[in-house]
Write a protein that holds these residues in place. Structure first.
Motif, PDB file in Angstrom:
ATOM      1  N   ALA A 290     -31.220   6.449 -31.878  1.00  0.00           N
ATOM      2  CA  ALA A 290     -31.587   7.712 -33.287  1.00  0.00           C
ATOM      3  C   ALA A 290     -32.225   7.022 -33.729  1.00  0.00           C
ATOM      4  N   CYS A 291     -32.758   6.127 -34.279  1.00  0.00           N
ATOM      5  CA  CYS A 291     -33.320   5.399 -35.526  1.00  0.00           C
ATOM      6  C   CYS A 291     -34.577   5.146 -34.567  1.00  0.00           C
ATOM      7  N   GLY A 292     -34.705   5.385 -33.219  1.00  0.00           N
ATOM      8  CA  GLY A 292     -36.414   5.220 -33.090  1.00  0.00           C
ATOM      9  C   GLY A 292     -36.439   4.015 -32.895  1.00  0.00           C
ATOM     10  N   VAL A 293     -35.946   2.786 -32.398  1.00  0.00           N
ATOM     11  CA  VAL A 293     -36.124   1.332 -32.122  1.00  0.00           C
ATOM     12  C   VAL A 293     -35.139   1.191 -30.948  1.00  0.00           C
ATOM     13  N   PRO A 294     -36.419   0.151 -29.593  1.00  0.00           N
ATOM     14  CA  PRO A 294     -36.127  -0.161 -28.729  1.00  0.00           C
ATOM     15  C   PRO A 294     -35.419  -1.344 -28.866  1.00  0.00           C
ATOM     16  N   VAL A 295     -34.299  -1.254 -27.489  1.00  0.00           N
ATOM     17  CA  VAL A 295     -33.362  -2.120 -27.528  1.00  0.00           C
ATOM     18  C   VAL A 295     -33.517  -2.847 -26.879  1.00  0.00           C
ATOM     19  N   VAL A 296     -33.219  -4.504 -26.440  1.00  0.00           N
ATOM     20  CA  VAL A 296     -33.118  -5.544 -25.686  1.00  0.00           C
ATOM     21  C   VAL A 296     -31.252  -5.775 -25.648  1.00  0.00           C
ATOM     22  N   ALA A 297     -31.170  -5.098 -24.239  1.00  0.00           N
ATOM     23  CA  ALA A 297     -29.658  -5.762 -24.017  1.00  0.00           C
ATOM     24  C   ALA A 297     -29.188  -6.339 -22.797  1.00  0.00           C
ATOM     25  N   SER A 298     -27.638  -6.925 -22.976  1.00  0.00           N
ATOM     26  CA  SER A 298     -27.437  -7.937 -21.244  1.00  0.00           C
ATOM     27  C   SER A 298     -26.998  -6.144 -20.452  1.00  0.00           C
ATOM     28  N   ALA A 299     -27.051  -6.591 -19.887  1.00  0.00           N
ATOM     29  CA  ALA A 299     -26.837  -5.854 -18.681  1.00  0.00           C
ATOM     30  C   ALA A 299     -26.034  -6.196 -17.990  1.00  0.00           C
ATOM     31  N   VAL A 300     -24.564  -5.425 -18.832  1.00  0.00           N
ATOM     32  CA  VAL A 300     -23.381  -5.804 -18.714  1.00  0.00           C
ATOM     33  C   VAL A 300     -22.576  -4.477 -18.810  1.00  0.00           C
ATOM     34  N   GLY A 301     -21.281  -3.871 -18.258  1.00  0.00           N
ATOM     35  CA  GLY A 301     -20.731  -2.549 -18.647  1.00  0.00           C
ATOM     36  C   GLY A 301     -21.592  -1.136 -18.977  1.00  0.00           C
ATOM     37  N   GLY A 302     -21.101  -1.141 -20.055  1.00  0.00           N
ATOM     38  CA  GLY A 302     -21.853   0.566 -20.716  1.00  0.00           C
ATOM     39  C   GLY A 302     -22.788   0.657 -21.426  1.00  0.00           C
ATOM     40  N   LEU A 303     -23.578  -0.970 -21.217  1.00  0.00           N
ATOM     41  CA  LEU A 303     -24.656  -1.338 -21.457  1.00  0.00           C
ATOM     42  C   LEU A 303     -25.823  -1.055 -21.113  1.00  0.00           C
ATOM     43  N   THR A 304     -25.629  -0.493 -19.172  1.00  0.00           N
ATOM     44  CA  THR A 304     -27.124  -0.619 -18.357  1.00  0.00           C
ATOM     45  C   THR A 304     -27.026   1.024 -18.087  1.00  0.00           C
ATOM     46  N   GLU A 305     -25.732   1.677 -19.236  1.00  0.00           N
ATOM     47  CA  GLU A 305     -25.729   3.181 -18.667  1.00  0.00           C
ATOM     48  C   GLU A 305     -26.370   3.740 -20.043  1.00  0.00           C
ATOM     49  N   THR A 306     -26.247   3.431 -21.360  1.00  0.00           N
ATOM     50  CA  THR A 306     -26.554   3.565 -22.327  1.00  0.00           C
ATOM     51  C   THR A 306     -27.915   3.340 -22.437  1.00  0.00           C
ATOM     52  N   VAL A 307     -28.366   2.453 -22.605  1.00  0.00           N
ATOM     53  CA  VAL A 307     -30.349   1.928 -22.685  1.00  0.00           C
ATOM     54  C   VAL A 307     -30.936   1.769 -21.232  1.00  0.00           C
ATOM     55  N   VAL A 308     -32.077   2.362 -21.462  1.00  0.00           N
ATOM     56  CA  VAL A 308     -32.549   2.763 -19.909  1.00  0.00           C
ATOM     57  C   VAL A 308     -33.235   1.568 -19.993  1.00  0.00           C
ATOM     58  N   HIS A 309     -32.922   1.186 -18.567  1.00  0.00           N
ATOM     59  CA  HIS A 309     -33.642   0.155 -18.331  1.00  0.00           C
ATOM     60  C   HIS A 309     -35.198   0.500 -18.332  1.00  0.00           C
ATOM     61  N   GLY A 310     -36.396  -0.658 -18.983  1.00  0.00           N
ATOM     62  CA  GLY A 310     -37.842  -0.088 -19.001  1.00  0.00           C
ATOM     63  C   GLY A 310     -38.153   1.522 -19.664  1.00  0.00           C
ATOM     64  N   VAL A 311     -37.772   2.516 -20.319  1.00  0.00           N
ATOM     65  CA  VAL A 311     -37.632   2.994 -20.927  1.00  0.00           C
ATOM     66  C   VAL A 311     -37.499   3.434 -22.269  1.00  0.00           C
ATOM     67  N   THR A 312     -35.927   3.063 -22.196  1.00  0.00           N
ATOM     68  CA  THR A 312     -35.410   2.883 -23.840  1.00  0.00           C
ATOM     69  C   THR A 312     -34.976   1.660 -24.356  1.00  0.00           C
ATOM     70  N   GLY A 313     -35.351   0.676 -23.582  1.00  0.00           N
ATOM     71  CA  GLY A 313     -35.471  -0.413 -24.009  1.00  0.00           C
ATOM     72  C   GLY A 313     -35.438  -2.151 -22.706  1.00  0.00           C
ATOM     73  N   VAL A 314     -34.625  -2.883 -22.607  1.00  0.00           N
ATOM     74  CA  VAL A 314     -34.880  -3.743 -21.159  1.00  0.00           C
ATOM     75  C   VAL A 314     -33.746  -3.819 -21.027  1.00  0.00           C
ATOM     76  N   HIS A 315     -33.451  -4.426 -19.696  1.00  0.00           N
ATOM     77  CA  HIS A 315     -32.179  -5.026 -19.865  1.00  0.00           C
ATOM     78  C   HIS A 315     -32.502  -6.551 -19.023  1.00  0.00           C
ATOM     79  N   VAL A 316     -31.485  -7.460 -19.599  1.00  0.00           N
ATOM     80  CA  VAL A 316     -32.007  -8.516 -19.326  1.00  0.00           C
ATOM     81  C   VAL A 316     -30.322  -9.338 -18.439  1.00  0.00           C
ATOM     82  N   PRO A 317     -30.662 -10.593 -18.433  1.00  0.00           N
ATOM     83  CA  PRO A 317     -28.761 -10.895 -17.666  1.00  0.00           C
ATOM     84  C   PRO A 317     -28.149 -11.340 -18.368  1.00  0.00           C
ATOM     85  N   PRO A 318     -26.801 -11.682 -18.773  1.00  0.00           N
ATOM     86  CA  PRO A 318     -26.166 -12.202 -20.412  1.00  0.00           C
ATOM     87  C   PRO A 318     -26.600 -13.893 -20.123  1.00  0.00           C
ATOM     88  N   ARG A 319     -26.129 -14.023 -20.790  1.00  0.00           N
ATOM     89  CA  ARG A 319     -25.861 -15.317 -21.370  1.00  0.00           C
ATOM     90  C   ARG A 319     -27.436 -16.958 -20.826  1.00  0.00           C
TER      91      ARG A 319
END
Length: 382
Positions: A290-319
């Motif tokens: 909402a503040c216009g900041v891209p997100v790098v998020a673990s590809a787990v749980g609800g984060l994979t639905e919230t952050v759109v990979h390659g569009v609003t941020g990037v998914h990475v494997p956890p750990r």
């Protein structure tokens, strides 16, 4: 609404409130704006509060006596609370009850059992352990269960809740406070990676510190953890790790940051990192987007639905600190990509996570169990 543990009055009057208390308050406000008459029942914890507090016409909070009139670490007075609800609803039955957390759900199911009032349940993440039996019972007795994500819906199905009962409606974000424009926290000149959350190993800050060793000329700002002067064991561990890895001079621990100050802190970041090992939903990435900041998020749980990979941020494997470092280096070195993701992130937050949109989805879940529709008093969604 039944919110035994979380009084929404504190969230309506205190902009630093977070979590389920804030969710109940914001959802209640939005539902009321859509034309629903709303009463929130919560346990009395302060003798100075009146029994009923009117927020607006058709919107009030009722403080129900159950146990000692003070804050409690747990909620052992569910039965007493349920009996009070049963008495109230015998003379003034609502069309529908929406309970938040399994304790409220248990009280609502008991209180509504003899009147046939449909109960809608929101867990706000399953606790498991000793609570599993009660969570399963509430899920089976409720007419509808609202999950915050597809991940939580799957967890509910594994718990024994029928798929046909489950609706999905995520948490929302206050788009008046979380915007790209506004004050920004001070910077020191280096690209800034920000993470907001806990400091336990499963929160992934260890992975971020390890990743920072190969993300040159960037700082890591960690918001969360203890707010007092005495550091806890997790903070000591993380500081020692940063020292051993040679990045202590580029890691800043802010401790707990008031929620009112989070928007400015998010705006100061080039990238927001959400490296949790597991996360049923995730509020921080929504606020960051909402503040216009891209997100790098673990590809787990609800984060994979919230952050759109390659569009609003990037998914990475956890750990996996190496994968985390690669994603951070790629984003920090590509200003054009960050700007593109910034625009997409803000747009997604406004379209998908506006509280008015969430209220519409929750209202549709109410109608599934026979509750009347609201007056739809708000303008059409953007």
């Amino acid at each position: 609404m039944v919110s035994m543990r979380d009084n929404p009055l504190t969230a309506l009057r205190d902009q630093d409130v977070t979590g389920p208390r804030l969710h109940v308050a914001k959802l209640s406000e939005a539902l009321h704006l859509h034309g629903h008459d709303l009463t929130v029942y919560t346990r009395r914890t302060d003798a100075r509060l009146p029994e009923r507090v009117r927020i607006a016409s058709g919107f009030e909070v009722v403080h129900v006596p159950a146990g000692p009139v003070r804050q409690l670490d747990d909620t052992p007075y569910v039965g007493e609370f349920a009996l009070s609800l049963q008495k109230i609803w015998t003379g003034d039955a609502p069309d529908l009850v929406h309970a938040h957390h399994w304790t409220s759900g248990f009280a609502a199911v008991l209180g509504a059992r003899h009147s046939g009032i449909p109960v809608v349940q929101s867990y706000h993440a399953l606790e498991g352990g000793d609570s599993t039996t009660y969570e399963r019972l509430v899920g089976r007795e409720a007419a509808c269960v609202i999950a915050t994500s597809g991940h939580e819906a799957n967890e509910l199905a594994r718990l024994g809740v029928r798929r046909s009962k489950i609706s999905t409606a995520p948490w929302g974000v206050d788009l008046r406070a979380f915007t790209p424009n506004g004050p920004s926290a001070p910077r020191n000149g280096m690209p800034r990676i920000l993470t907001v959350g806990g400091l336990a190993p499963h929160d992934g800050v260890d992975d971020l510190i390890n990743a920072l060793t190969t993300v040159n000329w960037a700082e890591l700002v960690v918001a969360g953890g203890p707010s007092g002067s005495t550091p806890d064991a997790n903070l000591v561990r993380l500081r020692e790790l940063a020292g051993r890895r040679g990045v202590a001079h580029r890691v800043t621990f802010l401790g707990r940051v008031p929620h009112a100050d989070v928007p400015a802190l998010l705006r100061s970041a080039d990238v927001v990192a959400c490296p949790q090992w597991h996360e049923p939903f995730g509020i921080v990435p929504i606020e960051a987007m909402a503040c216009g900041v891209p997100v790098v998020a673990s590809a787990v749980g609800g984060l994979t639905e919230t952050v759109v990979h390659g569009v609003t941020g990037v998914h990475v494997p956890p750990r996996e600190p190496r994968a985390l470092a690669r994603a951070l280096r790629s984003l920090l070195s590509n200003e054009v990509q960050r700007q593109e993701m910034s625009c997409a992130a803000e747009d997604r937050a406004r379209v998908r996570y506006d509280w008015q949109r969430i209220a519409l989805e929750v209202g549709r879940a109410y109608q599934r169990v026979g509750a009347p529709a609201g007056a739809e008093a708000t303008p059409a969604l953007r």
